[in-house]
Design a protein around this motif. Structure first.
Motif, mmCIF file in Angstrom:
data_model
loop_
_atom_site.group_PDB
_atom_site.id
_atom_site.type_symbol
_atom_site.label_atom_id
_atom_site.label_comp_id
_atom_site.label_asym_id
_atom_site.label_seq_id
_atom_site.Cartn_x
_atom_site.Cartn_y
_atom_site.Cartn_z
ATOM 1 N N ASN A 105 0.788 -1.241 -0.015
ATOM 2 C CA ASN A 105 -0.069 -0.090 0.006
ATOM 3 C C ASN A 105 0.989 1.257 0.075
ATOM 4 O O ASN A 105 1.254 1.879 0.994
ATOM 5 C CB ASN A 105 -0.680 0.002 1.526
ATOM 6 C CG ASN A 105 -2.172 0.973 1.131
ATOM 7 O OD1 ASN A 105 -1.668 2.086 0.570
ATOM 8 N ND2 ASN A 105 -3.134 0.792 1.679
ATOM 9 N N ALA A 107 0.060 4.437 -1.228
ATOM 10 C CA ALA A 107 -0.795 5.661 -0.955
ATOM 11 C C ALA A 107 -0.940 5.802 0.670
ATOM 12 O O ALA A 107 -0.784 7.080 1.121
ATOM 13 C CB ALA A 107 -2.029 5.432 -1.678
ATOM 14 N N GLN A 110 2.312 7.375 1.627
ATOM 15 C CA GLN A 110 2.650 8.974 1.176
ATOM 16 C C GLN A 110 1.609 9.764 1.947
ATOM 17 O O GLN A 110 1.932 10.740 2.073
ATOM 18 C CB GLN A 110 2.237 8.679 -0.266
ATOM 19 C CG GLN A 110 3.292 8.109 -1.159
ATOM 20 C CD GLN A 110 3.116 8.235 -2.713
ATOM 21 O OE1 GLN A 110 1.768 7.794 -3.021
ATOM 22 N NE2 GLN A 110 4.036 8.373 -3.546
ATOM 23 N N ASP A 111 0.534 9.172 2.179
ATOM 24 C CA ASP A 111 -0.411 10.195 3.015
ATOM 25 C C ASP A 111 -0.006 10.493 4.486
ATOM 26 O O ASP A 111 -0.489 11.378 4.924
ATOM 27 C CB ASP A 111 -1.865 9.636 2.742
ATOM 28 C CG ASP A 111 -2.570 9.750 1.467
ATOM 29 O OD1 ASP A 111 -1.902 10.389 0.506
ATOM 30 O OD2 ASP A 111 -3.637 9.027 1.438
ATOM 31 N N ARG A 128 7.008 12.885 -1.350
ATOM 32 C CA ARG A 128 6.239 11.835 -1.813
ATOM 33 C C ARG A 128 6.635 10.687 -2.971
ATOM 34 O O ARG A 128 6.407 9.712 -2.940
ATOM 35 C CB ARG A 128 4.858 12.595 -2.450
ATOM 36 C CG ARG A 128 3.951 13.214 -1.520
ATOM 37 C CD ARG A 128 2.835 13.650 -2.316
ATOM 38 N NE ARG A 128 1.926 12.635 -2.915
ATOM 39 C CZ ARG A 128 1.166 11.991 -2.159
ATOM 40 N NH1 ARG A 128 0.857 12.225 -0.847
ATOM 41 N NH2 ARG A 128 0.285 11.027 -2.940
ATOM 42 N N GLY A 132 7.227 7.187 -1.907
ATOM 43 C CA GLY A 132 6.812 6.156 -2.799
ATOM 44 C C GLY A 132 7.315 5.160 -3.275
ATOM 45 O O GLY A 132 6.896 3.922 -3.259
ATOM 46 N N SER A 147 -7.466 4.044 1.853
ATOM 47 C CA SER A 147 -6.264 4.294 0.893
ATOM 48 C C SER A 147 -6.659 3.042 -0.310
ATOM 49 O O SER A 147 -5.845 3.081 -1.185
ATOM 50 C CB SER A 147 -5.055 4.091 1.468
ATOM 51 O OG SER A 147 -4.814 2.763 2.109
ATOM 52 N N LYS A 150 -7.732 4.527 -3.669
ATOM 53 C CA LYS A 150 -6.906 5.356 -4.091
ATOM 54 C C LYS A 150 -5.460 4.781 -4.289
ATOM 55 O O LYS A 150 -4.907 5.131 -5.395
ATOM 56 C CB LYS A 150 -6.509 6.340 -2.879
ATOM 57 C CG LYS A 150 -5.402 7.522 -3.252
ATOM 58 C CD LYS A 150 -4.997 8.035 -1.958
ATOM 59 C CE LYS A 150 -6.255 8.943 -1.297
ATOM 60 N NZ LYS A 150 -5.871 9.864 -0.218
ATOM 61 N N ASP A 151 -5.246 3.662 -3.649
ATOM 62 C CA ASP A 151 -3.714 3.018 -4.126
ATOM 63 C C ASP A 151 -3.984 2.058 -5.316
ATOM 64 O O ASP A 151 -3.073 1.947 -6.135
ATOM 65 C CB ASP A 151 -3.423 2.135 -2.873
ATOM 66 C CG ASP A 151 -2.049 1.722 -3.096
ATOM 67 O OD1 ASP A 151 -1.124 2.221 -3.039
ATOM 68 O OD2 ASP A 151 -1.922 0.310 -3.344
ATOM 69 N N HIS A 721 -8.719 12.421 -9.327
ATOM 70 C CA HIS A 721 -8.124 11.249 -8.693
ATOM 71 C C HIS A 721 -9.008 10.598 -7.436
ATOM 72 O O HIS A 721 -9.411 11.473 -6.773
ATOM 73 C CB HIS A 721 -6.795 11.128 -8.243
ATOM 74 C CG HIS A 721 -6.084 9.810 -8.219
ATOM 75 N ND1 HIS A 721 -6.575 9.064 -6.948
ATOM 76 C CD2 HIS A 721 -5.207 9.202 -8.740
ATOM 77 C CE1 HIS A 721 -5.728 7.908 -7.100
ATOM 78 N NE2 HIS A 721 -5.074 8.148 -7.898
ATOM 79 N N GLU A 723 -10.160 9.859 -4.085
ATOM 80 C CA GLU A 723 -9.701 9.743 -2.755
ATOM 81 C C GLU A 723 -10.265 8.935 -1.851
ATOM 82 O O GLU A 723 -11.217 7.970 -2.004
ATOM 83 C CB GLU A 723 -9.720 11.382 -2.281
ATOM 84 C CG GLU A 723 -8.873 12.169 -3.148
ATOM 85 C CD GLU A 723 -7.576 12.170 -3.117
ATOM 86 O OE1 GLU A 723 -6.900 11.615 -2.197
ATOM 87 O OE2 GLU A 723 -6.783 12.906 -3.698
#
Length: 758
Positions: A105, A107, A110-111, A128, A132, A147, A150-151, A721, A723
C-alpha cells in the motif's frame, strides 16, 4: 588515521552515500504489474500478470490485496479491473493476494507525510516521490487510511488494461489481423468483420503474446466505474456462507479463552490451575505473556484450551491468578489530562503549520480588538468492532510450519508476528485472511496473532481458535488517544480573524504502532497527532498550529479517522465560536474564509442547500472538514429534550474525487455518521487505578436503531483522482451536533462525549 585523512574519509563517504540516494531517487519507481510470487490459481486459470488470470471458461481471477471489513473493497477493486478488461463484474473471481511487494500500500504511506494540502512545492513532491519508492520496496500489505481505492486506482486498472491488450494481440495473431481492427466487449475480442473469440479460448495464447501500447480508458469510456453496483459480498452475508475469522472450522480444532492482566502493563505472578484443569473439556493452561511486546493491546496473561469455547471460558474464570500490577497501578484519566495541561504550560511543541505574523496570533499586533480562548478535550476510545477479537492458529512443531486463519488488516505484520511467536522463518507461515466483522483500525495491530500462535504452539499441532470476550476486548484495546487542545484567536473591530493559534497534546499512535510492528524508534513528529488541525483549509492570514507528543502508558492504536476524529471536533467547534464572537452567521463566516477553495465552497453550499431550514424546535449545526483527501460538509438537525441530545437528520455532502461506486460511497457516509455519532454522544474509555473502567456495551454504548438519524448523501461530480471514503464522514458529525446544541441551549460543549447533564 590523521585528522585530515579521517575528515576526508567521512566527508567522502557522506558524499558517496548522498550520490547513491540521489541517483536512486531519480530512477523510475519499480513496476507493480509483475510479481515475484505466483498467484494461487485453480481450474486451469492462467496468469497474464501479477494481478489477473483468465480461466478456460472465461472467468477472470483477480488478486485481492486488501481486507474486506464492510467497506466494499471486494466490489470496488474488481470494478477497476473489470472496467479495463471489458468483462461482466459477475464473472470476476477473487483470490487472496500473496505477500508480494507489488501489492504493498503505497498511498497510505505517502499520505502519512505532514504536508499541508495547499502545499504544491518541490519539497512535498520530492518527499512523496521518495516515500513512494521506499513504500514500493517495502511492499507493506495493509488495509487502512481510507487508501484501498486510491492506491489501487492505477495498478489494478493497468493490470486489467495490460491483460486486455494481451488478449487482443492473441486474437489478432490467430486471425492474422491488425490489433487496431479489434475491440473488446463482454469478455470477448471482436474483429470489425464480425469474427469473435472468447477470452477463455485466448488465454493460453495470450500468456506469450506481445501487446502493443497499453492504454487506459478515459472517464468518458467508463461503463462500470462511476455507476452504482450491488455489493458482491452481500449475498454470502445474507445466507450465512460468508466466512469471518470467528467462523473458521478446522478438523480437530479446539478453543482457547484468555485472562489478561487487568492493570495496563501488568504481569502474571502466580496461577493456581487446580480447579480449572478438572473442569469438563479442559486440555491445557498456557502462559502466553512472553509472546507479547511492550504496549500491545493484549496484556500478559494465560489461556485455557478446551473442547469448546464455553468450556474454555468457564475454566479461565476459575483460574486463581495473582497479578503484578507494575508501574501503572495508580494511573487515571484525570492524571493523563493533568499531565497534558502541565505539558502544554511548559512546552511549545512541534509547529506543523505556521504562516503570517505571530504578533497577531499572540494578540500583540495592530488592530486587535478582541481575544478569544478555549480549551477542548477528547477521551480515549475503544474500537468495539462487532466481531470479537479472534485468531485461529496451527503450529506443527515437527515440520516447523504455521497456519493462520485471521481477520486482519495487516497480513504482512501478522505473518511476522506469527513467525516470531513460533520461532520459525516468515516463509514457514501460511495465512488465510477471512472477512472482518469490523476493523476500524483495531485489526491493524497483530497482538492477538502473536497470542494465538503462542497458545497453539503449546498444543503441538492441534489447531486452536482463540476468542476474546467483549470484556477482554474492551479492557485490552489499543485505544484512540485522549487529547487536549488549547485555542487562542484575535479579532479586529469588524470581526475579522487576525490571529489563530492551536496547541494540543496527546500520545502518538504512529510512534507506538511502528515500534510494535517494525521495531522503529519512537521519535520525531507524527502527522496523526495534528491532522485535522494543521491541514485545515480556512484562509486565515496569521496562524500557528502546534502539537506536543506526550509519552503514553496506555496502548494506542489507529481508530477510524485517527487524529481527524477529535481534531475536527476541536477545530470546527472553535471556528463556530469565532463566528459567534464576530456576530456572523456560521455558514457565511466559513464561506468568507474559503474564497480560494472552490471545491470546499461547493461542498458546503450543497449541504446547506439540501438541509434547508430547520423545523421548529430544532436547530442545524454545520461542520466542514477534509480528511484522507476527501472534503465533507455535514448539516446536523438536532433537538434537545431535557438533557437528551437527539439527532434527527444529517445531510452529508462529499467530494471524494471520481466516485468509483456511488452506492458504496453512500453506505460509507451513513456508516461514518453513525459511527462518529456513537463516539460523539456516548464514547469514552476512562482509566482508574491503571484499569479500563468500561467492560461492555452497557457502559460503552453505541447508537441504536432508534437513535440513528436519517442520512442524506450528496456526491459531488468530479473527474479527479479517487480519494479516501472509509473514514471522512466520521470527523464532522461531532462538531456539527455540538454547534447545533449551542444554538438551542447557549451552552458550548467543549468535551467529548457531548453532555448537557453537567
Amino acid at each position: 588515521m590523521s585528522k585530515v585523512s579521517r575528515r576526508r574519509f567521512l566527508f567522502g563517504g557522506v558524499a558517496a552515500m548522498g550520490a547513491l540516494v540521489v541517483g536512486w531517487g531519480v530512477l523510475p519507481a519499480r513496476q507493480r504489474l509483475h510479481g515475484s510470487v505466483s498467484l494461487p490459481l485453480t481450474g486451469g486459470a492462467l496468469a497474464l500478470n501479477g494481478w489477473v488470470a483468465v480461466a478456460p471458461d472465461g472467468a477472470v481471477t483477480i488478486a485481492m490485496p486488501r481486507s474486506e471489513m464492510g467497506q466494499g473493497v471486494h466490489t470496488a477493486l474488481p470494478m477497476l479491473v473489470a472496467e479495463e478488461m471489458d468483462v461482466p463484474l459477475a464473472t470476476v473471481r477473487l483470490v487472496q493476494a500473496p505477500l508480494d511487494a507489488i501489492f504493498g500500500n503505497i498511498a497510505m504511506l505517502q499520505d502519512g507525510l505532514p504536508f499541508h494540502p495547499d502545499d504544491d512545492g518541490a519539497l512535498k513532491a520530492g518527499a512523496r516521490w521518495i516515500v513512494g519508492k521506499v513504500a514500493r520496496e517495502l511492499g507493506i500489505s495493509i488495509t487502512g487510511g481510507s487508501s484501498s481505492v486510491k492506491d489501487a486506482w492505477l495498478p489494478m486498472r493497468e493490470a486489467g488494461a495490460a491483460a486486455r491488450a494481451m488478449l487482443v494481440a492473441a486474437a489478432a495473431g490467430q486471425w492474422q489481423a491488425n490489433p487496431a481492427e479489434c475491440r473488446t466487449e463482454d469478455g470477448h475480442v471482436l474483429h470489425r468483420d464480425g469474427r469473435k473469440l472468447a477470452y477463455g479460448a485466448l488465454a493460453a495464447a495470450a500468456v506469450t503474446s506481445q501487446p502493443g501500447e497499453v492504454r487506459l480508458k478515459t472517464p468518458q469510456q467508463f461503463k462500470l466505474i462511476g455507476r452504482a453496483q450491488p455489493r458482491r459480498d452481500t449475498p454470502s452475508k445474507v445466507d450465512g456462507s460468508a466466512v469471518f475469522g470467528i467462523d473458521v472450522r478446522v478438523p480437530g480444532m479446539v478453543y482457547a479463552a484468555v485472562r489478561m492482566a487487568p492493570v495496563i502493563g501488568g504481569a502474571v505472578a502466580t496461577v493456581d490451575t487446580s480447579v480449572a484443569l478438572k473442569m469438563p473439556g479442559v486440555l491445557r493452561v498456557v502462559d502466553f505473556s512472553s509472546a507479547l511486546g511492550h504496549l500491545a493491546g493484549a496484556g500478559a496473561g494465560v489461556a485455557v484450551v478446551a473442547r469448546s469455547w464455553w468450556q474454555a471460558r468457564q475454566a479461565a474464570l476459575a483460574l486463581v491468578i495473582t497479578w503484578r500490577d507494575g508501574a501503572n497501578a495508580g494511573l487515571s484519566s484525570e492524571q493523563v489530562f493533568d499531565h497534558f495541561a502541565a505539558t502544554l504550560d511548559k512546552q511549545d511543541g512541534h509547529a506543523y503549520h505556521q504562516v503570517g505574523d505571530m504578533d497577531s496570533v499572540e494578540g500583540k499586533g495592530a488592530g486587535v480588538a478582541r481575544a478569544i480562548g478555549a480549551e477542548y478535550r477528547a477521551p480515549y476510545l475503544a474500537h468495539a468492532a462487532m466481531e470479537p477479537i479472534n485468531c485461529t492458529a496451527q503450529v506443527n512443531v515437527r515440520d516447523g510450519k504455521v497456519h493462520l486463519w485471521a481477520p486482519t488488516q495487516s497480513p504482512g505484520f501478522a505473518v511476522k508476528a506469527a513467525a516470531q511467536a513460533a520461532g520459525v522463518a516468515p516463509a514457514a507461515v501460511t495465512l488465510e485472511v477471512t472477512m472482518l466483522g469490523g476493523g476500524f483500525g483495531r485489526r491493524l495491530d497483530v497482538d492477538m496473532v502473536a497470542q494465538a500462535v503462542a497458545i497453539a504452539r503449546a498444543m503441538e499441532g492441534v489447531p486452536v481458535q482463540t476468542i476474546w470476550s467483549r470484556e477482554d476486548d474492551m479492557g485490552h484495546d489499543v485505544y484512540r488517544p485522549a487529547a487536549l487542545a488549547r485555542f487562542a484567536a484575535t479579532l479586529d473591530a469588524s470581526g475579522h480573524v487576525l490571529g489563530y493559534d492551536c496547541k494540543s497534546a496527546s500520545g502518538s499512535v504512529s510512534h507506538q504502532f511502528f515500534k510494535r510492528n517494525l521495531g522503529l524508534p519512537a521519535a520525531g513528529p507524527d502527522k496523526t497527532t495534528a491532522e485535522g488541525a494543521f491541514d485545515m483549509l480556512y484562509e486565515l492570514p496569521n496562524q500557528r498550529i502546534r502539537h506536543v507528543i506526550v509519552e503514553s502508558a496506555v496502548p494506542l492504536g489507529y481508530w477510524r479517522s485517527v487524529g481527524h476524529s477529535h481534531n475536527a471536533f476541536f477545530k470546527e467547534s472553535f471556528i463556530d465560536e469565532l463566528a459567534h464572537a464576530a456576530g456572523r452567521d456560521e455558514v457565511a463566516f466559513r464561506r468568507a474564509l474559503l474564497a480560494h477553495h472552490p471545491r470546499h465552497l461547493a461542498v458546503l453550499d450543497a449541504a446547506v442547500a439540501r438541509a434547508g431550514a430547520a423545523p421548529a424546535g430544532r436547530a442545524h449545526g454545520v461542520a466542514l472538514h477534509q480528511s484522507f483527501g476527501t472534503i465533507v460538509a455535514q448539516v446536523a438537525q438536532v433537538s434537545v429534550e431535557g438533557t437528551e441530545i437527539r439527532v434527527h437528520r444529517v445531510v452529508c455532502a462529499i467530494d471524494c474525487g471520481l466516485a468509483v461506486n456511488p452506492n458504496i460511497i453512500a453506505q460509507q457516509a451513513e456508516s461514518g455518521v453513525v459511527f462518529g455519532l456513537s463516539a460523539a454522544l456516548f464514547g469514552a474509555v476512562t482509566i482508574k487505578d491503571g484499569k479500563v473502567e468500561q467492560s461492555n456495551f452497557h457502559d460503552y454504548p453505541v447508537a441504536r436503531l432508534n437513535q440513528a438519524p436519517e442520512v442524506e448523501t450528496i456526491i459531488m461530480p468530479s473527474a479527479a483522482h479517487p480519494e479516501g471514503m472509509g473514514e471522512p464522514a466520521v470527523p464532522p458529525i461531532a462538531p456539527a451536533v455540538a454547534n447545533a446544541v449551542f444554538k438551542l441551549t447557549g451552552k458550548r460543549l467543549r468535551s467529548l462525549p457531548l453532555s448537557l447533564s453537567s
